[in-house]
Enzyme design. Structure first.
Site, PDB file in Angstrom:
ATOM      1  N   HIS A  93       0.760  -1.129   0.033  1.00  0.00           N
ATOM      2  CA  HIS A  93      -0.141   0.075   0.083  1.00  0.00           C
ATOM      3  C   HIS A  93       0.767   1.177   0.099  1.00  0.00           C
ATOM      4  O   HIS A  93       0.283   2.459  -0.518  1.00  0.00           O
ATOM      5  CB  HIS A  93      -0.904   0.174   1.258  1.00  0.00           C
ATOM      6  CG  HIS A  93      -1.802   1.203   1.238  1.00  0.00           C
ATOM      7  ND1 HIS A  93      -2.618   1.585   0.079  1.00  0.00           N
ATOM      8  CD2 HIS A  93      -1.796   2.233   2.013  1.00  0.00           C
ATOM      9  CE1 HIS A  93      -3.298   2.934   0.783  1.00  0.00           C
ATOM     10  NE2 HIS A  93      -2.644   3.109   1.783  1.00  0.00           N
ATOM     11  N   ASP A 135      -7.872   8.385  -6.484  1.00  0.00           N
ATOM     12  CA  ASP A 135      -7.448   9.383  -5.576  1.00  0.00           C
ATOM     13  C   ASP A 135      -6.130   9.911  -5.986  1.00  0.00           C
ATOM     14  O   ASP A 135      -5.297   9.067  -6.934  1.00  0.00           O
ATOM     15  CB  ASP A 135      -7.213   9.049  -4.002  1.00  0.00           C
ATOM     16  CG  ASP A 135      -6.512   7.502  -3.925  1.00  0.00           C
ATOM     17  OD1 ASP A 135      -5.320   7.643  -4.446  1.00  0.00           O
ATOM     18  OD2 ASP A 135      -7.031   6.522  -3.237  1.00  0.00           O
ATOM     19  N   LYS A 160     -10.079  12.416  -4.035  1.00  0.00           N
ATOM     20  CA  LYS A 160     -11.005  11.657  -2.962  1.00  0.00           C
ATOM     21  C   LYS A 160     -10.603  12.258  -1.512  1.00  0.00           C
ATOM     22  O   LYS A 160      -9.654  12.375  -1.247  1.00  0.00           O
ATOM     23  CB  LYS A 160     -10.565  10.062  -3.330  1.00  0.00           C
ATOM     24  CG  LYS A 160     -11.323   9.184  -2.197  1.00  0.00           C
ATOM     25  CD  LYS A 160     -10.561   7.820  -2.309  1.00  0.00           C
ATOM     26  CE  LYS A 160      -9.733   7.405  -1.295  1.00  0.00           C
ATOM     27  NZ  LYS A 160      -9.443   5.870  -1.536  1.00  0.00           N
ATOM     28  N   ARG A 205     -11.455  11.007   2.385  1.00  0.00           N
ATOM     29  CA  ARG A 205     -11.771   9.862   3.241  1.00  0.00           C
ATOM     30  C   ARG A 205     -11.842  10.469   4.833  1.00  0.00           C
ATOM     31  O   ARG A 205     -10.890  10.908   5.160  1.00  0.00           O
ATOM     32  CB  ARG A 205     -10.890   8.462   3.267  1.00  0.00           C
ATOM     33  CG  ARG A 205     -11.485   7.414   4.128  1.00  0.00           C
ATOM     34  CD  ARG A 205     -10.393   6.242   4.393  1.00  0.00           C
ATOM     35  NE  ARG A 205     -10.520   5.681   3.109  1.00  0.00           N
ATOM     36  CZ  ARG A 205     -11.202   4.598   2.532  1.00  0.00           C
ATOM     37  NH1 ARG A 205     -12.205   4.484   3.375  1.00  0.00           N
ATOM     38  NH2 ARG A 205     -10.905   4.195   1.503  1.00  0.00           N
ATOM     39  N   THR A 231     -13.697  -2.394   0.960  1.00  0.00           N
ATOM     40  CA  THR A 231     -15.223  -2.290   1.076  1.00  0.00           C
ATOM     41  C   THR A 231     -15.900  -1.876  -0.184  1.00  0.00           C
ATOM     42  O   THR A 231     -16.776  -1.928  -0.542  1.00  0.00           O
ATOM     43  CB  THR A 231     -15.450  -1.245   2.144  1.00  0.00           C
ATOM     44  OG1 THR A 231     -15.169   0.103   1.573  1.00  0.00           O
ATOM     45  CG2 THR A 231     -15.033  -1.468   3.531  1.00  0.00           C
TER      46      THR A 231
HETATM   47  C1  R5P Z   1      -6.401   3.878  -0.405  1.00  0.00           C
HETATM   48  O1  R5P Z   1      -5.642   4.596  -0.132  1.00  0.00           O
HETATM   49  C2  R5P Z   1      -6.289   2.511  -0.921  1.00  0.00           C
HETATM   50  O2  R5P Z   1      -5.286   2.872  -2.125  1.00  0.00           O
HETATM   51  C3  R5P Z   1      -7.682   2.165  -1.512  1.00  0.00           C
HETATM   52  O3  R5P Z   1      -8.284   3.147  -2.442  1.00  0.00           O
HETATM   53  C4  R5P Z   1      -8.521   1.744  -0.466  1.00  0.00           C
HETATM   54  O4  R5P Z   1      -7.811   1.189   0.727  1.00  0.00           O
HETATM   55  C5  R5P Z   1      -9.647   0.984  -0.852  1.00  0.00           C
HETATM   56  O5  R5P Z   1     -10.426   0.638   0.137  1.00  0.00           O
HETATM   57  P1  R5P Z   1     -12.221   0.702  -0.035  1.00  0.00           P
HETATM   58  O6  R5P Z   1     -12.248  -0.375  -1.100  1.00  0.00           O
HETATM   59  O7  R5P Z   1     -12.536   0.234   1.272  1.00  0.00           O
HETATM   60  O8  R5P Z   1     -12.642   1.980  -0.340  1.00  0.00           O
END
Ligand code: R5P
Length: 291
Positions: A128, A167, A190, A192, A223
């Site tokens: 990640h 994002d 994006k 969060r 998710t």
């Molecule tokens: C966030 O920075 C990651 O790159 C993914 O976009 C994120 O972890 C995806 O998680 P979810 O499917 O829960 O939105």
């Protein structure tokens, strides 16, 4: 040819078999028994020799798969002074720093545990964040599956495709993906909420999306919140078909259903986590990275 024994942990047995085949090396599976209290008992199904490659992804149940990976690593060390641990999906990598006061950087602890268990090298796929890797005080290698994923799309017939990162943090990934295909890319904005986890797309109306087929590219789908919001936004801009592509498809709960409902035609991911969308094989990349 290097004398390797590949040990396939319970979460990655099929991928480990493929890696062993490519390395022309011995494969050993594990027998897993889970006791009524939740404890895991792992038995190696053979005796390893030479350098050892442990392959065990850390997807849900994350804590159990982590501990199983540590247990196999520790046992492997009894047989060899060189234990490479392949963790195709590294759980806890999103907890690589403190975002809010009081939060624990659990990735740092995970890194320490692998060193303590006897790992001499860690190999991950599209971790990640690079910050997560900095917590390891043993050699680490991050393999990118982006080209392999993009290769899959090269075979498809798409209408004036545009690669989109949900994002800004993923802009580099989108750029690499797009460059491989020879197409354009953009990154959405994006937001969060760090407390609730809710996602919102802040981008305003976009020129140049109308009618184009979209490849939404991310490192992981958990998710599905990020992909759902991005797909809904792009559909409002009158895009063409929207494909979701990621390395790690966790697809927790109703994620897949929600993504399809948001207008996504297909989800395509790598086999770092087994599942029906995991059609891009990363075993050649892993085998190549360790030889
Ligand atoms: C966030 O920075 C990651 O790159 C993914 O976009 C994120 O972890 C995806 O998680 P979810 O499917 O829960 O939105």
């Amino acid at each position: 040819m290097i004398d390797f024994t590949v040990i396939g942990g319970p979460s990655s047995e099929q991928l480990a078999k493929k890696i062993a085949f490519k390395l022309k090396s011995k494969f050993i599976g594990c027998e897993l028994r889970v006791f009524p209290d939740g404890e895991s008992k792992i038995t190696l199904k053979g005796k390893p020799s030479g350098k050892i490659l442990v392959v065990q992804s850390i997807y849900p149940p994350v804590d159990s798969n982590l501990l199983r990976c540590l247990a196999i690593t520790s046992q492997a060390r009894v047989f060899s002074s060189q234990v490479y641990v392949v963790i195709p999906y590294m759980g806890y990598a999103r907890q690589d720093r403190q975002f809010l006061p009081g939060e624990i950087t659990t990735m740092e602890l995970v890194a320490k545990m692998f060193k303590a268990a006897g790992a001499t090298k860690i190999i991950v796929v599209d971790i990640h964040s690079m910050i997560a890797l900095e917590h390891f005080h043993i050699p680490v290698k991050n393999i990118s599956a982006v080209e392999e994923l993009a290769r899959h799309f090269k075979k498809m017939s798409l209408n004036f495709p545009l690669v989109v990162s949900p994002d800004k943090g993923g802009v580099e990934r989108a750029r690499n993906f797009a460059e491989f295909l020879g197409v354009d890319y953009i990154a959405l904005e994006k937001h969060r909420d760090r407390k609730t986890g809710n996602v919102a797309i802040k981008s305003k109306g976009l020129e140049g999306v109308r009618g184009r087929d979209i490849i939404l590219v991310d490192d992981m789908i958990s998710t599905g919140g990020s992909i759902v919001k991005a797909a809904e936004f792009l559909k409002k801009q009158k895009s063409g078909k929207v494909y979701a592509c990621c390395t790690h498809s966790l697809l927790i709960g109703d994620a897949e259903k929600n993504i399809i409902r948001a207008g996504v035609t297909k989800i395509i991911s790598a086999n770092t986590i087994p599942g029906k969308t995991s059609i891009v094989d990363v075993s050649p990349l892993i085998a190549k990275a360790i030889t």
